[in-house]
Design a protein around this motif. Structure first.
Motif, PDB file in Angstrom:
ATOM      1  N   LEU A 161       0.842  -1.192   0.000  1.00 53.46           N
ATOM      2  CA  LEU A 161       0.000   0.000   0.000  1.00 53.46           C
ATOM      3  C   LEU A 161       0.877   1.242   0.000  1.00 53.46           C
ATOM      4  N   ARG A 162       0.418   2.271  -0.694  1.00 56.08           N
ATOM      5  CA  ARG A 162       1.071   3.575  -0.593  1.00 56.08           C
ATOM      6  C   ARG A 162       0.265   4.392   0.395  1.00 56.08           C
ATOM      7  N   LEU A 163       0.911   4.775   1.517  1.00 58.95           N
ATOM      8  CA  LEU A 163       0.185   5.370   2.630  1.00 58.95           C
ATOM      9  C   LEU A 163       0.787   6.700   3.054  1.00 58.95           C
ATOM     10  N   ASP A 164      -0.090   7.615   3.400  1.00 57.95           N
ATOM     11  CA  ASP A 164       0.310   8.838   4.096  1.00 57.95           C
ATOM     12  C   ASP A 164       0.143   8.528   5.578  1.00 57.95           C
ATOM     13  N   LEU A 165       1.223   8.122   6.230  1.00 61.11           N
ATOM     14  CA  LEU A 165       1.169   7.587   7.588  1.00 61.11           C
ATOM     15  C   LEU A 165       0.805   8.676   8.586  1.00 61.11           C
ATOM     16  N   GLU A 166      -0.156   8.356   9.452  1.00 64.02           N
ATOM     17  CA  GLU A 166      -0.672   9.339  10.394  1.00 64.02           C
ATOM     18  C   GLU A 166      -0.490   8.865  11.830  1.00 64.02           C
ATOM     19  N   ASN A 167      -0.393   9.824  12.746  1.00 68.07           N
ATOM     20  CA  ASN A 167      -0.317   9.497  14.164  1.00 68.07           C
ATOM     21  C   ASN A 167      -1.539   8.695  14.586  1.00 68.07           C
ATOM     22  N   ARG A 168      -1.290   7.644  15.364  1.00 68.48           N
ATOM     23  CA  ARG A 168      -2.322   6.748  15.873  1.00 68.48           C
ATOM     24  C   ARG A 168      -3.019   5.945  14.771  1.00 68.48           C
ATOM     25  N   GLY A 169      -2.438   5.984  13.556  1.00 67.34           N
ATOM     26  CA  GLY A 169      -3.021   5.203  12.469  1.00 67.34           C
ATOM     27  C   GLY A 169      -2.815   3.713  12.699  1.00 67.34           C
ATOM     28  N   GLU A 170      -3.782   2.904  12.287  1.00 67.11           N
ATOM     29  CA  GLU A 170      -3.690   1.444  12.338  1.00 67.11           C
ATOM     30  C   GLU A 170      -3.955   0.920  10.936  1.00 67.11           C
ATOM     31  N   TYR A 171      -2.966   0.236  10.363  1.00 66.86           N
ATOM     32  CA  TYR A 171      -3.046  -0.222   8.987  1.00 66.86           C
ATOM     33  C   TYR A 171      -3.015  -1.753   8.979  1.00 66.86           C
ATOM     34  N   PHE A 172      -4.119  -2.340   8.506  1.00 72.32           N
ATOM     35  CA  PHE A 172      -4.324  -3.783   8.627  1.00 72.32           C
ATOM     36  C   PHE A 172      -4.104  -4.477   7.281  1.00 72.32           C
ATOM     37  N   PHE A 173      -3.329  -5.568   7.322  1.00 69.23           N
ATOM     38  CA  PHE A 173      -3.030  -6.367   6.139  1.00 69.23           C
ATOM     39  C   PHE A 173      -3.473  -7.806   6.397  1.00 69.23           C
ATOM     40  N   PRO A 174      -4.676  -8.199   5.970  1.00 70.97           N
ATOM     41  CA  PRO A 174      -5.135  -9.573   6.205  1.00 70.97           C
ATOM     42  C   PRO A 174      -4.606 -10.529   5.140  1.00 70.97           C
ATOM     43  N   SER A 187     -12.279   7.655   9.368  1.00 70.88           N
ATOM     44  CA  SER A 187     -12.326   6.894  10.617  1.00 70.88           C
ATOM     45  C   SER A 187     -12.996   5.537  10.458  1.00 70.88           C
ATOM     46  N   ALA A 188     -13.708   5.315   9.359  1.00 64.12           N
ATOM     47  CA  ALA A 188     -14.439   4.056   9.182  1.00 64.12           C
ATOM     48  C   ALA A 188     -13.819   3.135   8.130  1.00 64.12           C
ATOM     49  N   PHE A 189     -13.380   3.695   7.001  1.00 67.82           N
ATOM     50  CA  PHE A 189     -12.918   2.871   5.896  1.00 67.82           C
ATOM     51  C   PHE A 189     -11.657   3.441   5.250  1.00 67.82           C
ATOM     52  N   SER A 190     -10.906   2.528   4.617  1.00 67.36           N
ATOM     53  CA  SER A 190      -9.878   2.917   3.656  1.00 67.36           C
ATOM     54  C   SER A 190     -10.357   2.437   2.288  1.00 67.36           C
ATOM     55  N   TYR A 191     -10.208   3.278   1.273  1.00 73.55           N
ATOM     56  CA  TYR A 191     -10.679   2.958  -0.070  1.00 73.55           C
ATOM     57  C   TYR A 191      -9.455   2.703  -0.941  1.00 73.55           C
ATOM     58  N   LEU A 192      -9.288   1.452  -1.386  1.00 69.69           N
ATOM     59  CA  LEU A 192      -8.066   1.033  -2.062  1.00 69.69           C
ATOM     60  C   LEU A 192      -8.321   0.744  -3.533  1.00 69.69           C
ATOM     61  N   SER A 193      -7.414   1.203  -4.372  1.00 73.53           N
ATOM     62  CA  SER A 193      -7.476   0.947  -5.809  1.00 73.53           C
ATOM     63  C   SER A 193      -6.236   0.158  -6.215  1.00 73.53           C
ATOM     64  N   PRO A 194      -6.395  -1.034  -6.850  1.00 71.66           N
ATOM     65  CA  PRO A 194      -5.234  -1.859  -7.184  1.00 71.66           C
ATOM     66  C   PRO A 194      -4.446  -1.319  -8.373  1.00 71.66           C
ATOM     67  N   GLU A 243     -23.007   4.710  -2.890  1.00 64.15           N
ATOM     68  CA  GLU A 243     -22.851   5.848  -1.977  1.00 64.15           C
ATOM     69  C   GLU A 243     -21.369   6.126  -1.719  1.00 64.15           C
ATOM     70  N   ALA A 244     -20.590   5.047  -1.623  1.00 61.74           N
ATOM     71  CA  ALA A 244     -19.155   5.211  -1.375  1.00 61.74           C
ATOM     72  C   ALA A 244     -18.470   5.902  -2.558  1.00 61.74           C
ATOM     73  N   TYR A 245     -18.856   5.526  -3.794  1.00 60.68           N
ATOM     74  CA  TYR A 245     -18.265   6.174  -4.967  1.00 60.68           C
ATOM     75  C   TYR A 245     -18.629   7.659  -5.007  1.00 60.68           C
ATOM     76  N   ARG A 246     -19.869   7.987  -4.654  1.00 67.83           N
ATOM     77  CA  ARG A 246     -20.270   9.390  -4.630  1.00 67.83           C
ATOM     78  C   ARG A 246     -19.468  10.152  -3.567  1.00 67.83           C
ATOM     79  N   CYS A 305     -11.822  -1.286  -3.512  1.00 63.12           N
ATOM     80  CA  CYS A 305     -12.115  -2.105  -2.335  1.00 63.12           C
ATOM     81  C   CYS A 305     -12.352  -1.183  -1.136  1.00 63.12           C
ATOM     82  N   MET A 306     -13.385  -1.526  -0.377  1.00 59.31           N
ATOM     83  CA  MET A 306     -13.806  -0.697   0.749  1.00 59.31           C
ATOM     84  C   MET A 306     -13.436  -1.457   2.030  1.00 59.31           C
ATOM     85  N   VAL A 307     -12.286  -1.102   2.641  1.00 63.10           N
ATOM     86  CA  VAL A 307     -11.721  -1.868   3.748  1.00 63.10           C
ATOM     87  C   VAL A 307     -12.118  -1.235   5.073  1.00 63.10           C
TER      88      VAL A 307
END
Length: 455
Positions: free
Chosen positions: A309-322, A367-374, A408-411, A451-453
């Motif tokens: 993932l290409r991420l803009d890392l933020e304080n207190r961020g939690e990045y999950f890789f299942p 705060s709820a989702f990360s939206y990922l494009s492959p 709704e997510a795309y909008r 993908c809506m993670v």
């Protein structure tokens, strides 16, 4: 016997102490009295709790035990060498019909020393292992303590920031005076007009500089000039305090928040994480801190599976890789369709090394989702990915235990970021057009997708 792994631990645990600096944060004009009191309380509470763990004492004991073990090993080797030498001498004398009482006594003493040193060595090694275990437990507790402290500092930071942002809308007044040296031939007005920029700059510097102050009004209300040209002036000013990115950096530094702290997580303890190809840890959860400013390539490797993932890392961020328990679904084979910067994929499976590898761009995160494009990497190119609807569903499920983005997510994404023009899959098989911003009839068998993670 204690191995090299424990010896190397000395350096590791020495770094633990250095990573938790406790120097009192110096006061800043960005922090008011009450905020400084909160800051002092946070750092003081942390220091008290840290001291209770006794980490430095444990590390000191560890180093002392390790030094004693090395010394005992040398003494043990020396006594064994003495015994071997004395045995050879005793054997020679016995074969000559002589018995040397003093030599026999030396052998007995050396043997006694060997027994004592072996016992001491075993006890020291056992205590060393116990101390190492205690240090590891303490390290884990201190990391948690550090997270609590960091959260409290971030809360204080947000409060101070909001105060400054609110205050930046207020117009303040201040009387300002100073002196100038003018030519004796200059008139008062000529001297004032020529030096007005430097007078204004002196006021700005007095209040923190151009990045901290915006002057709204700067009016000279009084000025007197002596015969030698010296001029004294008084100014009525109106100004605002500016909260700029540089002010934010200065505030973070004042609170000891220069480093970004975040967590990389996975559903497997065998996952190894990399940031810009540098290994940062292995496990289900890895806490990372550092001066991570900007966008970084974060990679998680688990066996033969890799996620990026290409991420803009933020304080207190939690990045999950299942990761899936096993590689249930091989990556589909790509087929170039028209443009070299796009790729269409059908359901035929091929060897991964023939098709390249995927990374994923974070389009947006809240705060709820990360939206990922492959993105597909192949032949030193980055290709846009087009999949069939079923394959797109499987991609999101297998890679991230997630779902395709909803209409709704795309909008929502359209309002946050600029989506690449084109058609995107919905979970129900329909297609959302980012150009028309509506659901449209399916035109192609393969489309883009997001993908809506859930984070």
């Amino acid at each position: 016997m204690v191995g090299n792994s424990l010896t190397k631990s000395i350096l590791k645990f020495g770094l633990i102490v250095s990573s938790f600096g406790f120097a009192q944060v110096s006061a800043s004009d960005l922090v008011d009295f009450n905020e400084q009191m909160r800051l002092n309380e946070i750092t003081s509470n942390f220091q008290e709790q840290y001291d209770e763990f006794g980490l430095e004492s444990s590390i000191s004991k560890f180093n002392e035990l390790n030094a004693n073990i090395e010394s005992s090993k040398i003494k043990l080797i020396n006594n064994i060498d003495i015994i071997k030498s004395d045995i050879d001498q005793m054997q020679t004398k016995l074969m000559q019909g002589e018995y040397d009482d003093s030599l026999a006594l030396m052998l007995r003493n050396a043997s006694s020393n060997v027994a004592r040193l072996r016992k001491e060595l075993a006890q020291s090694e056992s205590t060393l292992i116990e101390t190492e275990g205690k240090i590891k437990v303490t390290e884990s507790s201190i990391k948690q303590l550090e997270r609590v402290k960091n959260d409290e500092l971030l809360e204080l930071y947000e409060d101070i920031k909001q105060r400054h942002v609110k205050n930046s809308n207020q117009v303040l007044s201040e009387d300002f005076s100073g002196q100038l040296s003018c030519n004796v031939t200059d008139s008062l007005s000529a001297c004032m007009n020529r030096n007005l920029p430097s007078m204004k700059n002196a006021f700005i510097l007095k209040n923190g500089g151009m990045e901290r102050v915006e002057v709204v009004d700067f009016s000279v209300v009084d000025a007197t000039q002596k015969l030698n040209g010296d001029l004294t002036y008084a100014v009525s000013t109106k100004y605002k305090h500016v909260y700029s990115p540089n002010t934010e950096v200065e505030l973070r530094k004042a609170l000891g928040l220069e480093k970004v702290r975040f967590t990389l997580a996975s559903n497997s303890n065998e996952t190894t994480f990399y940031i810009n190809e540098r290994r940062v840890g292995t496990g289900e959860s890895v806490d990372v801190s550092g001066n991570y400013v900007g966008v970084y390539n974060v990679k998680a490797v688990n066996g033969t599976q890799t996620q990026s993932l290409r991420l803009d890392l933020e304080n207190r961020g939690e990045y999950f890789f299942p990761f899936t328990a096993s590689s249930k679904t091989a990556t589909p084979a790509p087929k170039v369709t028209g443009s070299e910067t796009s790729v269409s994929v059908d359901n035929q499976k091929v060897n991964e090394e023939n098709m390249g590898f995927y990374s994923n761009t974070v389009l947006h995160s809240d705060s709820a989702f990360s939206y990922l494009s492959p993105v597909l990497h192949r032949d030193s190119k980055e290709l846009q990915v087009f999949l069939g609807q079923k394959s797109a569903l499987e991609f999101c499920e297998d890679k991230f235990s997630s779902a395709l983005a909803t209409e709704e997510a795309y909008r929502y994404l359209q309002s946050q970021v600029k989506l690449i023009p084109g058609d995107y899959w919905l979970a129900n098989g329909q297609v959302y057009s980012s150009e028309e911003e509506v659901v449209v009839k399916k035109t192609f068998e393969t489309n883009r997708f997001v993908c809506m993670v859930n984070i």
